[in-house]
Write an enzyme that holds these catalytic residues in place. Structure first.
Site: not given
Ligand code: IDP
Ligand code: MG
Length: 155
Positions: A51, A128
């Protein structure tokens, strides 16, 4: 059209609520392909890496507490335009605003505890996927059903 991969997480609320089977089933029934799958515990370090765009935001400490509160299921999903398709299946961020029929719309009523993460662009997906999976944990495989899922001119 481009075959893409997306990093999906079933967040701790989905694991706690025993919704992983339901969510995986939706992905499979849609016609997308699972090319990586694992249960793991997100650490504070991993959360900050994942994040990164949110780390300086006011809500980040709560998000980190939540995402590290229990195991998550990481799923690498493959398909034509898989990033966009998954985002549409997930629904908007706040479960109270998400359309019925979407995952967040059907199972959630929270902005934070919204069950599922999905990459928001092919570039984010690549980054990711690299955080959650080693290259050898992502498996390319062919399905005999391909001819019944998309037409030749879409591939
Ligand atoms: P997304 O998951 O729909 O892409 P983002 O805005 O990227 O939403 O936010 C990442 C995650 O952070 C959300 O899925 C949600 O769990 C949490 N979140 C987003 N906004 C807030 C907020 O205002 N308060 C608390 N948690 C939030
Ligand atoms: Mg996001």
């Amino acid at each position: 059209m481009a075959v893409e991969r997306s990093l999906i997480l079933f967040k701790p609320d989905a694991v706690q609520r025993k919704l992983c089977g339901e969510l995986l089933s939706r992905i499979e029934r849609k016609g997308l392909k699972v090319v990586g799958l694992k249960l793991l515990q997100v650490t504070p370090e991993l959360s900050k890496q994942h994040y990164a765009e949110h780390v300086t935001k006011k809500f980040y400490p709560l998000l980190e507490d939540f995402i590290t509160s229990g195991p998550v299921v990481a799923v690498a999903v493959e398909g034509i335009e898989a990033v966009k398709v998954m985002r549409a299946m997930m629904g908007s961020t706040n479960g109270r605003d998400s359309a019925p029929g979407t995952i967040r719309g059907d199972f959630g009523c929270s902005r934070q505890m919204n069950l599922i993460h999905g990459s928001d662009s092919p570039e984010a997906a690549q980054r990711e996927l690299g955080i959650y999976f080693k290259p050898e944990e992502l498996i390319s495989w062919a399905t005999v059903l391909e001819d019944h899922i998309t037409a030749a001119d879409e591939r």
